[in-house]
Design a protein around this motif. Structure first.
Motif, PDB file in Angstrom:
ATOM      1  N   HIS A   1       0.744  -1.270   0.135  1.00 43.66           N
ATOM      2  CA  HIS A   1      -0.121  -0.066   0.036  1.00 43.66           C
ATOM      3  C   HIS A   1       0.698   1.228   0.004  1.00 43.66           C
ATOM      4  O   HIS A   1       1.960   1.274   0.451  1.00 43.66           O
ATOM      5  N   ASN A   2       0.277   2.241  -0.649  1.00 44.06           N
ATOM      6  CA  ASN A   2       1.072   3.632  -0.485  1.00 44.06           C
ATOM      7  C   ASN A   2       1.165   4.160   0.744  1.00 44.06           C
ATOM      8  O   ASN A   2       0.257   4.005   1.718  1.00 44.06           O
ATOM      9  N   GLY A   3       2.176   4.855   0.849  1.00 47.13           N
ATOM     10  CA  GLY A   3       2.345   5.790   1.964  1.00 47.13           C
ATOM     11  C   GLY A   3       2.251   7.177   1.283  1.00 47.13           C
ATOM     12  O   GLY A   3       2.119   7.367   0.089  1.00 47.13           O
ATOM     13  N   LEU A   4       2.174   8.185   2.144  1.00 50.79           N
ATOM     14  CA  LEU A   4       1.922   9.710   1.335  1.00 50.79           C
ATOM     15  C   LEU A   4       2.924  10.083   0.616  1.00 50.79           C
ATOM     16  O   LEU A   4       2.838  10.802  -0.377  1.00 50.79           O
ATOM     17  N   ASP A   5       4.301   9.664   0.861  1.00 51.09           N
ATOM     18  CA  ASP A   5       5.306  10.074  -0.048  1.00 51.09           C
ATOM     19  C   ASP A   5       5.102   9.303  -1.392  1.00 51.09           C
ATOM     20  O   ASP A   5       5.363  10.118  -2.701  1.00 51.09           O
ATOM     21  N   GLN A   6       4.901   8.075  -1.660  1.00 51.50           N
ATOM     22  CA  GLN A   6       4.238   7.478  -2.924  1.00 51.50           C
ATOM     23  C   GLN A   6       3.213   8.272  -3.619  1.00 51.50           C
ATOM     24  O   GLN A   6       2.973   8.540  -4.880  1.00 51.50           O
ATOM     25  N   VAL A   7       2.307   8.708  -2.821  1.00 51.61           N
ATOM     26  CA  VAL A   7       1.163   9.430  -3.385  1.00 51.61           C
ATOM     27  C   VAL A   7       1.782  10.786  -4.142  1.00 51.61           C
ATOM     28  O   VAL A   7       1.228  11.109  -5.084  1.00 51.61           O
ATOM     29  N   ILE A   8       2.385  11.389  -3.075  1.00 54.64           N
ATOM     30  CA  ILE A   8       2.839  12.927  -3.854  1.00 54.64           C
ATOM     31  C   ILE A   8       3.696  12.531  -5.131  1.00 54.64           C
ATOM     32  O   ILE A   8       3.661  13.306  -6.114  1.00 54.64           O
ATOM     33  N   ALA A   9       4.656  11.644  -4.982  1.00 59.33           N
ATOM     34  CA  ALA A   9       5.450  11.219  -6.398  1.00 59.33           C
ATOM     35  C   ALA A   9       4.280  10.901  -7.650  1.00 59.33           C
ATOM     36  O   ALA A   9       4.712  11.476  -8.633  1.00 59.33           O
ATOM     37  N   LEU A  10       3.357   9.970  -7.467  1.00 55.81           N
ATOM     38  CA  LEU A  10       2.497   9.740  -8.255  1.00 55.81           C
ATOM     39  C   LEU A  10       1.507  11.118  -8.845  1.00 55.81           C
ATOM     40  O   LEU A  10       1.305  11.336  -9.921  1.00 55.81           O
ATOM     41  N   CYS A  11       1.106  11.780  -7.843  1.00 48.45           N
ATOM     42  CA  CYS A  11       0.612  13.208  -8.383  1.00 48.45           C
ATOM     43  C   CYS A  11       1.419  14.156  -9.074  1.00 48.45           C
ATOM     44  O   CYS A  11       0.961  14.643 -10.189  1.00 48.45           O
ATOM     45  N   ALA A  12       2.578  14.197  -8.695  1.00 48.12           N
ATOM     46  CA  ALA A  12       3.584  14.711  -9.644  1.00 48.12           C
ATOM     47  C   ALA A  12       3.927  14.280 -11.189  1.00 48.12           C
ATOM     48  O   ALA A  12       3.980  14.995 -12.079  1.00 48.12           O
ATOM     49  N   GLN A  13       3.467  12.771 -11.154  1.00 46.99           N
ATOM     50  CA  GLN A  13       3.787  12.183 -12.591  1.00 46.99           C
ATOM     51  C   GLN A  13       2.450  12.417 -13.271  1.00 46.99           C
ATOM     52  O   GLN A  13       2.172  12.767 -14.644  1.00 46.99           O
ATOM     53  N   LEU A  14       1.094  12.320 -12.610  1.00 46.84           N
ATOM     54  CA  LEU A  14       0.003  12.394 -13.255  1.00 46.84           C
ATOM     55  C   LEU A  14      -0.775  13.761 -13.315  1.00 46.84           C
ATOM     56  O   LEU A  14      -1.815  13.938 -14.212  1.00 46.84           O
ATOM     57  N   LYS A  15      -0.347  14.520 -12.480  1.00 44.28           N
ATOM     58  CA  LYS A  15      -1.082  15.954 -12.457  1.00 44.28           C
ATOM     59  C   LYS A  15      -2.473  15.801 -12.550  1.00 44.28           C
ATOM     60  O   LYS A  15      -3.099  16.556 -13.122  1.00 44.28           O
ATOM     61  N   PRO A  16      -3.146  15.410 -11.497  1.00 44.00           N
ATOM     62  CA  PRO A  16      -4.714  15.278 -11.775  1.00 44.00           C
ATOM     63  C   PRO A  16      -5.272  16.494 -11.054  1.00 44.00           C
ATOM     64  O   PRO A  16      -4.557  17.191 -10.255  1.00 44.00           O
ATOM     65  N   ALA A  17      -6.573  17.083 -11.254  1.00 41.84           N
ATOM     66  CA  ALA A  17      -6.970  18.037 -10.837  1.00 41.84           C
ATOM     67  C   ALA A  17      -7.443  18.116  -9.620  1.00 41.84           C
ATOM     68  O   ALA A  17      -7.251  18.956  -8.629  1.00 41.84           O
ATOM     69  N   ARG A  18      -7.591  16.728  -8.882  1.00 36.51           N
ATOM     70  CA  ARG A  18      -8.078  16.805  -7.750  1.00 36.51           C
ATOM     71  C   ARG A  18      -7.798  15.119  -7.142  1.00 36.51           C
ATOM     72  O   ARG A  18      -7.913  14.224  -8.080  1.00 36.51           O
ATOM     73  N   THR A  19      -6.950  14.991  -5.976  1.00 39.77           N
ATOM     74  CA  THR A  19      -6.598  13.599  -5.652  1.00 39.77           C
ATOM     75  C   THR A  19      -7.156  13.465  -4.234  1.00 39.77           C
ATOM     76  O   THR A  19      -7.272  14.315  -3.371  1.00 39.77           O
ATOM     77  N   VAL A  20      -7.949  12.329  -4.069  1.00 36.31           N
ATOM     78  CA  VAL A  20      -8.753  12.094  -2.930  1.00 36.31           C
ATOM     79  C   VAL A  20      -7.935  10.677  -2.248  1.00 36.31           C
ATOM     80  O   VAL A  20      -8.040   9.784  -3.216  1.00 36.31           O
ATOM     81  N   LEU A  21      -7.809  10.572  -1.151  1.00 32.96           N
ATOM     82  CA  LEU A  21      -6.895   9.657  -0.351  1.00 32.96           C
ATOM     83  C   LEU A  21      -8.112   8.462   0.077  1.00 32.96           C
ATOM     84  O   LEU A  21      -9.081   8.977   0.722  1.00 32.96           O
TER      85      LEU A  21
END
Length: 254
Positions: free
Chosen positions: A198-218
């Motif tokens: 499972h992701n930790g917050l660090d992995q989430v931030i890295a994925l958001c930088a790659q995908l650039k979604p308008a909104r991310t919900v955990l």
């Protein structure tokens, strides 16, 4: 297209059995502050699609004939346990789209009852369901697991739970599209913690930088991360999901 997060917790949920921390005490006294097993309901037009089936009261929540089907990410118990009771009813067959995992969970596949399992979900092989485009995406987990990209009326929403990062081919598929309106993403741990499945917050931030979604919900939020969220802030554009939260791509939270 409207997504309701029915549950946003990791396998142990909130309150955690035997835990007497302030957050678990609050969740026992005030259930809206708790976290049920990770699952969601997607609605479009007159249709309703259940995403995973970990809630134990599905037979009470959804009357026969009110679901267009069920879409499973994988066969871990906390994502399918609600089906064990539901399957014995005399209702008309309910389609259950899922990954091809012959082991399934216990005897669900062997004795499906009113559940019509369709182990047809394969990475990148999209299909239409009453105007909704559904594209399965491989995830990184301990057994065959898929996330799903939903496209409807010009909006894009990805539901990616039970994963640590993304395999390159899933990341490439998403990056080839215009940015997502909403990314619902597994995040079980806080910063500085890296799990095996499972992701930790660090992995989430890295994925958001790659995908650039308008909104991310955990979602799939673990106990310790739940407590962290009560006292710490998330990066801009990232928010913690909560049980019964309604998400409409292109519109703010309400």
């Amino acid at each position: 297209m409207r997504l309701t997060l029915l549950g946003t917790g990791a396998a142990g949920g909130i309150p955690l059995y035997g835990c007497d921390c302030a957050d678990c005490r609050q969740a026992r006294a005030e259930p809206p502050f708790g976290r049920a097993p990770c699952s969601a309901l997607l609605e479009w037009g007159e249709h309703r699609l259940l995403l995973d089936a970990g809630l134990m009261d599905l037979h009470r929540r959804f009357a026969p004939g009110t679901l267009s089907g069920i879409l499973l990410t994988h066969f871990h118990v906390d994502h399918v346990q609600g089906l064990f009771h539901l399957r014995w009813g005399p209702a008309a067959p309910i389609p259950v789209w899922c990954p091809d995992d012959p082991d399934g969970c216990a005897d669900l596949l062997k004795h499906p009852g009113c559940l019509a399992f369709r182990p047809e979900m394969v990475h990148g092989r999209g299909f239409q369901l009453d105007g909704l485009q559904i594209t399965p995406l491989d995830l990184v987990h301990s057994r065959p697991t898929l996330g799903y990209l939903f496209e409807y009326d010009g909006r894009r929403l990805a539901y990616l739970t039970d994963t640590i990062g993304l395999p390159p081919h899933s990341l490439t598929l998403l990056q080839a599209l215009p940015p997502l309106d909403v990314l619902v993403l597994d995040c079980s741990f806080g910063p500085g913690v890296e799990g095996r499945n499972h992701n930790g917050l660090d992995q989430v931030i890295a994925l958001c930088a790659q995908l650039k979604p308008a909104r991310t919900v955990l979602t799939h939020i673990g106990h310790d991360f739940h407590r962290w969220l009560r006292v710490c802030s998330l990066p801009p554009g990232v928010e913690a999901g909560r049980d019964n939260m309604v998400i409409i791509p292109g519109e703010p939270d309400y």
